[in-house]
Design an enzyme around this catalytic site. Structure first.
Site, mmCIF file in Angstrom:
data_model
loop_
_atom_site.group_PDB
_atom_site.id
_atom_site.type_symbol
_atom_site.label_atom_id
_atom_site.label_comp_id
_atom_site.label_asym_id
_atom_site.label_seq_id
_atom_site.Cartn_x
_atom_site.Cartn_y
_atom_site.Cartn_z
ATOM 1 C CB ALA A 145 -0.902 -0.004 1.226
ATOM 2 C CB CYS A 146 0.441 4.596 -1.501
ATOM 3 S SG CYS A 146 -0.817 5.504 -0.567
ATOM 4 C CG LEU A 147 5.643 5.542 1.050
ATOM 5 C CD1 LEU A 147 6.706 6.532 0.575
ATOM 6 C CD2 LEU A 147 6.229 4.588 2.086
#
Length: 260
Positions: free
Chosen positions: A166-168
């Protein structure tokens, strides 16, 4: 409908390419079934550097051209504020930029790697995809995440067992404004822990401290290496907390070290 039939009906398309397992398999399938395809990677402060490296690597292997689009996602107020619908506003901005580039290059259809296992009701970004008329061939053809991994392995795609990432922005608590500094701290922390031997884990912000989430398989390693972890992250966070709630692995079997 099979993927082959899909690409017979959609012979020319742009693929939103993240470097993850789903979009990698989708790009392979488009090339395998003869489509005129181009990959588009959106680089923002929310994506770690290794994702772009993986995307470029696979595009070279498949001999598919890839365009990298730069988007200042923190300039999107609703994304920067990090409210409950952050993912919707982020997807809306990113896929609008993707559409602009794809149309400029003459591609009439934009595809993404959403698969049949993804719960549309649990992903706010799905709304943005529907509104922007982005098609999801894996979902349309009923291909699940497990099938993506199996078929990718059979095809020799190195992302076949790449853990979901998942994105930061997901490392920042909802409601806390996202800053470039916090994103950089999290990315650096996860990179350092990867070098210490950790995989499929998360470093989340807890106030100004870091909260480390690891799988049950690596919990003992985290305890044994607690001093090394604290030392590795000392310049990034005042304290590092270990979450005793085991993180569920995003993939059951990881590839052995093969130089990737």
């Amino acid at each position: 409908m099979t993927l082959q039939e899909f690409f017979q009906s959609v012979p020319k398309a742009a693929v939103a390419f993240s470097g993850g397992a789903d979009s990698a398999f989708l790009l392979w399938a488009a090339k395998e079934y003869g489509a005129d395809v181009r990959a588009y990677y959106v680089r923002t402060a929310f994506q770690p550097a290794f994702e772009l490296a993986d995307a470029r690597h696979l595009a070279r292997e498949l001999q598919v051209p890839v365009t990298v689009i730069e988007v200042d996602i923190l300039a999107v107020p609703e994304a920067e504020k990090n409210g409950l619908k952050r993912c919707y506003y982020c997807k809306r901005a990113l896929f609008s930029s993707l559409w602009e580039a794809a149309r400029r290059d003459g591609y009439p259809v934009l595809l993404d790697g959403t698969n049949a296992s993804d719960d549309a009701g649990d992903r706010p970004g799905m709304q943005a995809l529907r509104e922007l008329q982005v098609r999801s061939p894996l979902r349309e053809c009923g291909i699940t995440k497990d099938e993506v991994r199996r078929l990718s392995r059979e095809a020799g795609i190195f992302t076949w067992d790449k853990p979901a990432y998942a994105c930061l922005a997901t490392r920042i608590p909802t409601g806390r404004a996202i800053t470039r500094k916090d994103l950089e701290r999290v990315e650096q922390a996860e990179e350092r822990l990867s070098r210490l031997g950790f995989s499929d884990f998360r470093v989340r912000l807890e106030g100004e401290d870091a909260r480390l989430q690891v799988t049950g398989e690596q919990m003992e390693l985290a305890v044994q290496m607690r001093r090394g972890i604290a030392e590795a992250l000392r310049d990034l966070f005042p304290s590092v907390l270990l979450d005793l709630e085991e993180r569920q692995p995003s993939v059951q079997r990881r590839r052995k070290d093969n130089g990737q």
